[in-house]
Scaffold this active site. Structure first.
Site, mmCIF file in Angstrom:
data_model
loop_
_atom_site.group_PDB
_atom_site.id
_atom_site.type_symbol
_atom_site.label_atom_id
_atom_site.label_comp_id
_atom_site.label_asym_id
_atom_site.label_seq_id
_atom_site.Cartn_x
_atom_site.Cartn_y
_atom_site.Cartn_z
ATOM 1 N N TYR A 58 0.849 -1.190 0.000
ATOM 2 C CA TYR A 58 0.000 0.000 0.000
ATOM 3 C C TYR A 58 0.882 1.237 0.000
ATOM 4 O O TYR A 58 1.552 1.550 0.984
ATOM 5 C CB TYR A 58 -0.933 0.014 1.209
ATOM 6 C CG TYR A 58 -1.871 -1.168 1.295
ATOM 7 C CD1 TYR A 58 -2.222 -1.914 0.177
ATOM 8 C CD2 TYR A 58 -2.412 -1.555 2.521
ATOM 9 C CE1 TYR A 58 -3.080 -3.000 0.266
ATOM 10 C CE2 TYR A 58 -3.280 -2.641 2.618
ATOM 11 C CZ TYR A 58 -3.599 -3.359 1.498
ATOM 12 O OH TYR A 58 -4.447 -4.438 1.597
ATOM 13 N N GLY A 233 -18.564 -3.017 1.138
ATOM 14 C CA GLY A 233 -18.695 -3.026 -0.315
ATOM 15 C C GLY A 233 -17.952 -1.906 -0.993
ATOM 16 O O GLY A 233 -18.473 -1.248 -1.899
#
Length: 345
Positions: A58, A233
């Site tokens: 990341y 989500g």
């Protein structure tokens, strides 16, 4: 906050964790702020969300450095989870599971995080060119050396086949969930022979429930914890996204069929259902909190790890542990329409 344990090692963590990826990778670049991200991590810890989940890829690397700044002040309050196994190039990402690389990656993560031990070290992706047992053996050596407390495995092969999500049936009851995690389960069974798996990280949410069919039962039967990735989500289940709003080119959602304007509009009934449940629990309860409470309801071995870039979202997410869904709530959520749109990129 309620406490949960990760695997046979019985490492205690808060009921909700904090995924640090959005702070420096994957989502809207223009809204990233180092100082805001630092405040967000501190706010999560203040609320008891002590599992901080990051990875060396990341940034790459900058996310671990950011977490390391917080750990300088609050290492004793944090459960640190990071990953290795993926390397970022200029235009590509490659797997690397060679034992020598694993050892070097761990040492580099320890330096960036500013700690002498990683609580949970996860294999981000197995290397198809290296037997997974060899990679896992190198990870196990890190535990023996005192650099790592427990090992985790990130699930692969979890995305549905094209068009499957439009079947109108709950994916966890169609057999597709089994096939999507078949590769991961075979790999888990192999590495378990080398060294115990303490946790498996896999996508799990109201609109991506496939892990319920085989992966969660496999973990529960063996005392393996589950870190539920993307439990909101990728932001859709928060209700803060507008159909057709568009995403920056660097944002992974710009390439996902579930985030086209048409698919987002078609999936509004999912949000409406979560909001109905939220209203029954009080005026301050949100759809996002209900979505996280649904994940928590899937078992005492499950810990959702929602990402957040702002303090208010980290606080809201952590407080989802206070929302206790009833059997009627869970039945209503189970009856919601299956999410429209393939997850294939």
């Amino acid at each position: 906050m309620e406490r949960r344990t990760i695997g046979a090692s019985a490492l205690a963590v808060g009921a909700v964790g904090l995924g640090c990826m959005p702070m420096s990778w994957g989502y809207t670049a223009s809204r990233r702020s180092k100082e805001s991200s630092l405040r967000t991590v501190h706010a999560a810890l203040d609320e008891g969300a002590d599992l901080l989940d990051t990875a060396d890829m990341y940034g790459p690397f900058t996310n671990e450095l950011l977490v390391g700044r917080v750990l300088k002040e609050r290492r004793g309050e944090a459960f640190v989870s990071t990953k290795c196994g993926l390397q970022v190039g200029d235009q590509h990402i490659v797997t690397n599971g060679r034992p020598g690389y694993v050892r070097r990656a761990c040492d580099a993560s320890l330096r960036r995080l500013g700690t002498d031990v990683i609580d949970l070290y996860q294999l981000h992706r197995p290397d198809p060119d290296v037997p997974v047992e060899e990679t896992w053996g190198a990870l196990a050596e890190l535990v023996g050396a005192g650099k790592v407390r427990a090992l985790g495995f990130c699930a692969v092969g979890a995305r549905p086949a094209r068009g499957a999500a439009r079947s109108g049936r709950h994916p966890g009851r169609t057999g597709r969930g089994a096939s999507r995690f078949a590769v991961t389960i075979r790999q888990l069974e192999r590495v378990q022979q080398v060294f115990p798996v303490s946790a498996v990280q896999a996508e799990l949410s109201v609109w991506s429930p496939e892990a319920l069919e085989t992966l969660l039962p496999w973990c529960a039967a063996r005392g393996v914890g589950v870190l539920a990735a993307m439990p909101l989500g990728s932001g859709f289940l928060t209700g803060t996204l507008t159909p057709g709003q568009g995403f920056e080119p660097e944002d992974a959602r710009a390439r996902h069929p579930r985030f086209t304007g048409e698919a987002m509009a078609a999936n509004q009934p999912l949000l409406a259902g979560l909001r109905r449940v939220a209203r029954r629990h009080g005026p301050t309860v949100t759809a996002a909190q209900v979505a996280l409470a649904w994940v928590l309801a899937q078992g005492p071995h499950v810990v959702p790890v929602p990402g957040a870039k702002q303090e208010r979202w980290a606080v809201e997410n952590a407080r989802a542990a206070r929302v206790l869904l009833t059997a009627a709530d869970l039945a209503e959520i189970a009856a919601l329409p299956v999410a429209a749109g393939s997850w294939e990129e």
